[in-house]
Design a protein around this motif. Structure first.
Motif, PDB file in Angstrom:
ATOM      1  N   SER A 261     -43.625  -2.343 -22.180  1.00 20.50           N
ATOM      2  CA  SER A 261     -43.178  -1.621 -20.994  1.00 20.50           C
ATOM      3  C   SER A 261     -42.257  -0.424 -21.257  1.00 20.50           C
ATOM      4  O   SER A 261     -42.737   0.673 -21.547  1.00 20.50           O
ATOM      5  CB  SER A 261     -42.532  -2.600 -20.004  1.00 20.50           C
ATOM      6  N   LEU A 262     -40.939  -0.609 -21.189  1.00 18.87           N
ATOM      7  CA  LEU A 262     -39.996   0.517 -21.277  1.00 18.87           C
ATOM      8  C   LEU A 262     -40.014   1.210 -22.639  1.00 18.87           C
ATOM      9  O   LEU A 262     -39.506   2.330 -22.761  1.00 18.87           O
ATOM     10  CB  LEU A 262     -38.578   0.041 -20.979  1.00 18.87           C
ATOM     11  N   LEU A 263     -40.596   0.570 -23.648  1.00 18.99           N
ATOM     12  CA  LEU A 263     -40.634   1.165 -24.991  1.00 18.99           C
ATOM     13  C   LEU A 263     -41.936   1.916 -25.266  1.00 18.99           C
ATOM     14  O   LEU A 263     -42.035   2.624 -26.268  1.00 18.99           O
ATOM     15  CB  LEU A 263     -40.460   0.072 -26.057  1.00 18.99           C
ATOM     16  N   SER A 264     -42.903   1.753 -24.402  1.00 24.01           N
ATOM     17  CA  SER A 264     -44.228   2.283 -24.705  1.00 24.01           C
ATOM     18  C   SER A 264     -44.294   3.799 -24.562  1.00 24.01           C
ATOM     19  O   SER A 264     -43.702   4.385 -23.650  1.00 24.01           O
ATOM     20  CB  SER A 264     -45.273   1.649 -23.784  1.00 24.01           C
ATOM     21  N   PHE A 288     -36.923  -4.905 -25.615  1.00 19.00           N
ATOM     22  CA  PHE A 288     -35.887  -3.865 -25.578  1.00 19.00           C
ATOM     23  C   PHE A 288     -34.473  -4.395 -25.375  1.00 19.00           C
ATOM     24  O   PHE A 288     -33.509  -3.700 -25.661  1.00 19.00           O
ATOM     25  CB  PHE A 288     -36.212  -2.785 -24.533  1.00 19.00           C
ATOM     26  N   LEU A 289     -34.322  -5.645 -24.909  1.00 19.31           N
ATOM     27  CA  LEU A 289     -32.983  -6.233 -24.788  1.00 19.31           C
ATOM     28  C   LEU A 289     -32.751  -7.363 -25.792  1.00 19.31           C
ATOM     29  O   LEU A 289     -31.643  -7.899 -25.866  1.00 19.31           O
ATOM     30  CB  LEU A 289     -32.756  -6.764 -23.364  1.00 19.31           C
ATOM     31  N   GLY A 290     -33.786  -7.739 -26.555  1.00 19.22           N
ATOM     32  CA  GLY A 290     -33.640  -8.758 -27.591  1.00 19.22           C
ATOM     33  C   GLY A 290     -34.363 -10.039 -27.254  1.00 19.22           C
ATOM     34  O   GLY A 290     -34.425 -10.447 -26.084  1.00 19.22           O
ATOM     35  N   PRO A 291     -34.937 -10.718 -28.268  1.00 21.84           N
ATOM     36  CA  PRO A 291     -35.716 -11.939 -28.038  1.00 21.84           C
ATOM     37  C   PRO A 291     -34.942 -13.067 -27.365  1.00 21.84           C
ATOM     38  O   PRO A 291     -35.543 -13.952 -26.764  1.00 21.84           O
ATOM     39  CB  PRO A 291     -36.152 -12.336 -29.463  1.00 21.84           C
ATOM     40  N   ASP A 292     -33.598 -13.068 -27.470  1.00 19.86           N
ATOM     41  CA  ASP A 292     -32.820 -14.135 -26.856  1.00 19.86           C
ATOM     42  C   ASP A 292     -32.675 -13.948 -25.349  1.00 19.86           C
ATOM     43  O   ASP A 292     -32.218 -14.863 -24.647  1.00 19.86           O
ATOM     44  CB  ASP A 292     -31.432 -14.219 -27.494  1.00 19.86           C
ATOM     45  N   LEU A 330     -27.602  -4.275 -17.870  1.00 19.56           N
ATOM     46  CA  LEU A 330     -28.045  -3.493 -19.018  1.00 19.56           C
ATOM     47  C   LEU A 330     -29.084  -2.450 -18.634  1.00 19.56           C
ATOM     48  O   LEU A 330     -29.020  -1.298 -19.074  1.00 19.56           O
ATOM     49  CB  LEU A 330     -28.591  -4.427 -20.096  1.00 19.56           C
ATOM     50  N   VAL A 331     -30.061  -2.840 -17.826  1.00 16.36           N
ATOM     51  CA  VAL A 331     -31.138  -1.887 -17.521  1.00 16.36           C
ATOM     52  C   VAL A 331     -30.682  -0.798 -16.560  1.00 16.36           C
ATOM     53  O   VAL A 331     -31.389   0.215 -16.389  1.00 16.36           O
ATOM     54  CB  VAL A 331     -32.388  -2.600 -16.950  1.00 16.36           C
ATOM     55  N   ARG A 337     -29.605   2.367 -21.432  1.00 17.76           N
ATOM     56  CA  ARG A 337     -30.895   3.027 -21.270  1.00 17.76           C
ATOM     57  C   ARG A 337     -31.105   4.096 -22.329  1.00 17.76           C
ATOM     58  O   ARG A 337     -32.238   4.306 -22.799  1.00 17.76           O
ATOM     59  CB  ARG A 337     -30.995   3.650 -19.874  1.00 17.76           C
ATOM     60  N   GLU A 338     -30.041   4.764 -22.764  1.00 18.19           N
ATOM     61  CA  GLU A 338     -30.164   5.722 -23.869  1.00 18.19           C
ATOM     62  C   GLU A 338     -30.565   5.002 -25.154  1.00 18.19           C
ATOM     63  O   GLU A 338     -31.364   5.531 -25.943  1.00 18.19           O
ATOM     64  CB  GLU A 338     -28.844   6.461 -24.056  1.00 18.19           C
ATOM     65  N   THR A 339     -30.018   3.800 -25.377  1.00 17.71           N
ATOM     66  CA  THR A 339     -30.389   3.017 -26.563  1.00 17.71           C
ATOM     67  C   THR A 339     -31.859   2.620 -26.506  1.00 17.71           C
ATOM     68  O   THR A 339     -32.575   2.679 -27.520  1.00 17.71           O
ATOM     69  CB  THR A 339     -29.516   1.753 -26.666  1.00 17.71           C
ATOM     70  N   ILE A 340     -32.341   2.223 -25.327  1.00 19.35           N
ATOM     71  CA  ILE A 340     -33.753   1.849 -25.169  1.00 19.35           C
ATOM     72  C   ILE A 340     -34.652   3.056 -25.428  1.00 19.35           C
ATOM     73  O   ILE A 340     -35.680   2.954 -26.107  1.00 19.35           O
ATOM     74  CB  ILE A 340     -33.996   1.262 -23.764  1.00 19.35           C
TER      75      ILE A 340
END
Length: 445
Positions: A261-264, A288-292, A330-331, A337-340
């Protein structure tokens, strides 16, 4: 006592349950041979098709395997392939499928600010703030079709529960081939029958989906972007062609797992046409926020949403509102969002750079979307993997993702985005040398 004399039942389900009972009591062991279909049918007095259906149920659950003239046997138990896991030892693991931890937003500030009023029983299962944000996020791609939102404990949880509310054991499910590990496990453990649909650079093939529908599949699980393991994304033209095929099957459940999604870097194209009646778009936050961060937002038709809510009610009931608020914090945070955004550019750039490096050692792969690269080889990947271990690398072979296509076993799935330039150069060089050495050995043979 012969195995045939211990199996009983008048229906496929009863016969399958009888075999399961023998397995549970250890009266059948891994590798044991089951009776041929005709023999068992004659012995217990049922039609051969009934025995065949029972064996399909057991094979779909991963309990038996049919090898043609070699017969049907209880499967040998071996470690199940898992995403992000390997017995590393001293080897450098380039098969994890993990995101880069340097590009996962730091939740520290959000954690300290997100606490609020306690949530009690009977309250809405979706936190209001997340519902508003998620609704806007999903509405852009679901469009005007009537739908409702649900929150689950990640994409795998969503797919498992969505299938369970719609299917019964031995129902057929269309899966991409090669396929995401979790989807393979979900279908097999649910007792469903996987029907492979080949994919190419543009996604599921039209002929493959049409053939699956002719086999009576009741659900289709599709990855519209960054398909795992191949990285393929649906093109606009292919999505339109697939929608035309599915238009004749409006009640077949379509599950779209848009995990990236947000990384595509690719646009979203849906299989779901305007008149389709059963659908679910699933978007998790783990890439984008981590597997946990085990949370996924699901937008589905009202009927599916209602039944999904019933599947949730006797168990987890809701996903932690603290987790929901953390995700929302976070989102909607500018720095996060800059990190994503930076992560998306990082994965694209690093994968493209490694794909270019492969050309210098005589190999090639498509520069696709996602966390991984899908590398075709001129020889079986298992041979290359053995040689790479000798050079200090742990790679992931295509065998783990295969449903039916034997060509899958001639691929590696590599996770290279977190390698330094020097390590990436060394990996490419070692891979090229390993392939050349193994190919030369084959030629000498």
């Amino acid at each position: 006592m012969q195995v045939t004399q211990r199996i009983s039942g008048g229906s496929a389900t009863e016969i399958a349950d009888s075999v399961r009972a023998l397995l549970e009591r250890s009266d059948l062991a891994p590798g044991d041979l089951l009776p041929p279909v005709r023999t068992l049918a004659d012995e217990i007095g049922v039609n051969r098709n009934t025995v065949m259906a029972a064996y399909r149920q057991l094979a779909g659950a991963g309990l038996i395997i049919t090898r043609g003239r070699a017969g049907t046997r209880v499967v040998e138990r071996s470690p199940v392939a898992q995403e992000g896991f390997a017995e590393r030892g001293s080897l450098r693991d380039v098969g994890t499928g993990n995101p880069d931890p340097r590009f996962i937003p730091d939740p520290s500030a959000a954690l300290s600010a997100m606490a609020g009023r306690p949530v009690l029983y009977g309250e809405p299962v979706i936190d209001p703030g997340l519902a508003a944000w998620g609704g806007a996020w999903m509405r852009g791609d679901v469009g005007d079709r009537p739908h409702r939102l649900t929150v689950t404990s990640g994409a795998v949880d969503a797919v498992e529960r969505i299938l369970a509310q719609a299917l019964t054991r031995d129902d057929a499910v269309a899966l991409e081939d090669p396929c995401f590990l979790a989807s393979i496990h979900t279908v097999r453990l649910g007792g469903y029958r996987a029907v492979p649909v080949p994919i190419d650079a543009e996604g599921m093939t039209v002929d493959g989906l049409r053939a699956a529908l002719e086999q009576g599949v009741r659900a289709v699980v599709c990855t519209p972007r960054a398909q795992n393991p191949t990285g393929a994304s649906l093109s606009a033209e292919r999505a339109e062609q697939l929608r035309a095929v599915l238009a004749e099957h409006p009640y077949v459940l379509i599950i779209e797992d848009d995990h990236f999604s947000l990384l595509s870097s690719e646009p979203f194209h849906s299989l779901v046409g305007p008149e389709h009646r059963r659908f679910a778009l699933v978007r998790s936050v783990s890439k984008f926020l981590g597997p946990d961060m085990c949370l996924a937002i699901v937008a589905s038709d009202p009927h599916t949403a209602e039944r999904l809510a019933l599947r949730l009610s006797p168990g987890t009931t809701w996903v932690s509102h603290l987790l929901q608020r953390l995700v929302l914090s976070l989102v909607t945070d500018e720095k996060a969002r800059e990190t994503i955004t930076a992560a998306a550019a990082h994965y694209t750039e690093r994968n493209a750079a490694f794909a270019h490096r492969l050309t210098s050692v005589g190999l090639s792969c498509a520069d696709t979307d996602g966390l991984n690269l899908w590398v075709p080889l001129p020889i079986p990947a298992a041979r290359v993997a053995a040689g790479m271990q000798e050079r200090g690398w742990l790679v992931r072979t295509g065998d783990e993702f295969v449903l039916a296509d034997p060509a899958t076993a001639w691929h590696l799935r590599l996770t290279v985005h977190d390698l330094s330039d020097s390590d990436a150069e060394r990996l490419a060089a070692d891979l090229g040398e390993t392939v050349r050495a193994a190919s030369h050995t084959d030629g000498m043979g």
